[in-house]
Design a protein around this motif. Sequence first.
Motif, PDB file in Angstrom:
ATOM      1  N   GLY A 197     -60.752  53.410  50.716  1.00 28.40           N
ATOM      2  CA  GLY A 197     -61.298  52.529  51.741  1.00 28.40           C
ATOM      3  C   GLY A 197     -62.690  52.934  52.175  1.00 28.40           C
ATOM      4  N   ARG A 198     -62.924  54.233  52.308  1.00 30.61           N
ATOM      5  CA  ARG A 198     -64.263  54.702  52.681  1.00 30.61           C
ATOM      6  C   ARG A 198     -65.265  54.354  51.579  1.00 30.61           C
ATOM      7  N   LEU A 199     -64.862  54.540  50.339  1.00 27.50           N
ATOM      8  CA  LEU A 199     -65.735  54.175  49.225  1.00 27.50           C
ATOM      9  C   LEU A 199     -65.989  52.667  49.219  1.00 27.50           C
ATOM     10  N   ALA A 200     -64.953  51.883  49.517  1.00 28.68           N
ATOM     11  CA  ALA A 200     -65.094  50.425  49.527  1.00 28.68           C
ATOM     12  C   ALA A 200     -66.039  49.955  50.624  1.00 28.68           C
ATOM     13  N   MET A 201     -66.088  50.658  51.751  1.00 34.51           N
ATOM     14  CA  MET A 201     -67.020  50.260  52.812  1.00 34.51           C
ATOM     15  C   MET A 201     -68.466  50.401  52.345  1.00 34.51           C
ATOM     16  N   PHE A 202     -68.753  51.470  51.614  1.00 33.17           N
ATOM     17  CA  PHE A 202     -70.089  51.618  51.032  1.00 33.17           C
ATOM     18  C   PHE A 202     -70.345  50.531  49.991  1.00 33.17           C
ATOM     19  N   ALA A 203     -69.325  50.252  49.152  1.00 31.83           N
ATOM     20  CA  ALA A 203     -69.484  49.246  48.098  1.00 31.83           C
ATOM     21  C   ALA A 203     -69.695  47.859  48.692  1.00 31.83           C
ATOM     22  N   ALA A 204     -68.919  47.508  49.706  1.00 28.66           N
ATOM     23  CA  ALA A 204     -69.060  46.191  50.340  1.00 28.66           C
ATOM     24  C   ALA A 204     -70.429  46.044  50.993  1.00 28.66           C
ATOM     25  N   ALA A 205     -70.883  47.098  51.658  1.00 29.70           N
ATOM     26  CA  ALA A 205     -72.209  47.055  52.273  1.00 29.70           C
ATOM     27  C   ALA A 205     -73.282  46.874  51.202  1.00 29.70           C
ATOM     28  N   GLY A 206     -73.113  47.550  50.066  1.00 24.46           N
ATOM     29  CA  GLY A 206     -74.061  47.403  48.967  1.00 24.46           C
ATOM     30  C   GLY A 206     -74.085  45.996  48.407  1.00 24.46           C
ATOM     31  N   GLU A 207     -72.906  45.401  48.235  1.00 24.65           N
ATOM     32  CA  GLU A 207     -72.832  44.027  47.729  1.00 24.65           C
ATOM     33  C   GLU A 207     -73.502  43.043  48.689  1.00 24.65           C
ATOM     34  N   LEU A 208     -73.270  43.243  49.984  1.00 22.77           N
ATOM     35  CA  LEU A 208     -73.866  42.337  50.973  1.00 22.77           C
ATOM     36  C   LEU A 208     -75.388  42.464  51.004  1.00 22.77           C
ATOM     37  N   VAL A 209     -75.872  43.684  51.049  1.00 18.80           N
ATOM     38  CA  VAL A 209     -77.322  43.885  51.132  1.00 18.80           C
ATOM     39  C   VAL A 209     -78.014  43.387  49.859  1.00 18.80           C
ATOM     40  N   GLN A 210     -77.426  43.727  48.696  1.00 18.14           N
ATOM     41  CA  GLN A 210     -78.028  43.281  47.436  1.00 18.14           C
ATOM     42  C   GLN A 210     -77.991  41.761  47.306  1.00 18.14           C
ATOM     43  N   GLY A 211     -76.876  41.156  47.727  1.00 12.56           N
ATOM     44  CA  GLY A 211     -76.789  39.707  47.652  1.00 12.56           C
ATOM     45  C   GLY A 211     -77.810  39.011  48.528  1.00 12.56           C
ATOM     46  N   CYS A 212     -78.035  39.562  49.725  1.00 13.62           N
ATOM     47  CA  CYS A 212     -78.997  38.944  50.650  1.00 13.62           C
ATOM     48  C   CYS A 212     -80.433  39.160  50.218  1.00 13.62           C
ATOM     49  N   THR A 213     -80.697  40.238  49.489  1.00 11.67           N
ATOM     50  CA  THR A 213     -82.080  40.552  49.104  1.00 11.67           C
ATOM     51  C   THR A 213     -82.447  40.040  47.717  1.00 11.67           C
ATOM     52  N   THR A 214     -81.481  40.031  46.799  1.00 14.31           N
ATOM     53  CA  THR A 214     -81.790  39.606  45.418  1.00 14.31           C
ATOM     54  C   THR A 214     -81.239  38.229  45.089  1.00 14.31           C
ATOM     55  N   HIS A 215     -80.281  37.743  45.891  1.00  9.98           N
ATOM     56  CA  HIS A 215     -79.618  36.459  45.650  1.00  9.98           C
ATOM     57  C   HIS A 215     -78.972  36.417  44.257  1.00  9.98           C
ATOM     58  N   GLN A 216     -78.423  37.562  43.879  1.00 12.00           N
ATOM     59  CA  GLN A 216     -77.666  37.668  42.641  1.00 12.00           C
ATOM     60  C   GLN A 216     -76.264  38.149  42.963  1.00 12.00           C
ATOM     61  N   GLY A 217     -75.332  37.889  42.035  1.00  8.11           N
ATOM     62  CA  GLY A 217     -73.983  38.382  42.208  1.00  8.11           C
ATOM     63  C   GLY A 217     -73.926  39.893  42.030  1.00  8.11           C
ATOM     64  N   ALA A 218     -72.815  40.508  42.456  1.00  7.24           N
ATOM     65  CA  ALA A 218     -72.686  41.957  42.366  1.00  7.24           C
ATOM     66  C   ALA A 218     -72.750  42.437  40.919  1.00  7.24           C
ATOM     67  N   LEU A 219     -71.997  41.794  40.043  1.00  6.87           N
ATOM     68  CA  LEU A 219     -72.023  42.181  38.632  1.00  6.87           C
ATOM     69  C   LEU A 219     -73.371  41.858  37.995  1.00  6.87           C
ATOM     70  N   GLU A 220     -73.966  40.739  38.409  1.00  6.43           N
ATOM     71  CA  GLU A 220     -75.286  40.378  37.899  1.00  6.43           C
ATOM     72  C   GLU A 220     -76.314  41.426  38.295  1.00  6.43           C
TER      73      GLU A 220
END
Length: 231
Positions: A197-220
């Motif tokens: 869960g702690r690892l997932a909180m970092f991962a979720a934050a990364g997905e959100l920030v990257q999505g808002c800044t790059t407008h790409q999917g996580a895998l993309e």
Amino acid sequence: AHHPYTKHENMMKIAAFVALLAGSASAFAPSATNGRVSTAVAAEKSAALPFMNRPALLDGSMAGDVGFDPLGLSNIDDVGIDLYWLREAEVKHCRVAMLAVVGIVQVEIFGPAPGCEMATDKCQMDAFWQIWGAHPQYIAFALIMISISEMVSGIAATAGRESGDRAPGDFGLDPLGYGKGDAAKFGRLQAQEIANGRLAMFAAAGELVQGCTTHQGALENLMTSLKDNAF
């Protein structure tokens, strides 16, 4: 003739010299008392941060507890927040983050759920606004359900903190009966839940920030990163 006290004085000097040697040697010999004191001091150090003392309330009894609290948050107990409340929040966010990480990747791979076909963007942050533009009632319904869930969990947490009969994050949901089996195995599962869960909180934050800044999917984003930084 020898002075009558010469022999006696010589014996006293020899005895004093032997005592001095014994005292000097004891300074370099290990002391049981010193060992006990050193062990006690070492035991008070945090396992996660050995250069800091272990927080008083983090005694290792909670799953995933390694004494990591550099800001001293576990000692807060005067603003309606205590260690029980903080642990409840951590467990909740761990579970939500694990669902979020899997959900974001799942939708990116397999596409939107039925009824959400308008959310065609691979970036789930942008897909959210596509749903908002087409069916804002979906978002409103989700917010209502989240509010109800928060009310239920809030009541459970408040009652559990007052009674002491409920562990933080425990809603009695154990359909596979893990908690009824081996206690050591169940403890390992609890520690794994917190660690993931702690690892997932970092991962979720990364997905959100990257999505808002790059407008790409996580895998993309991942594929782009590997391509741009390949050797």
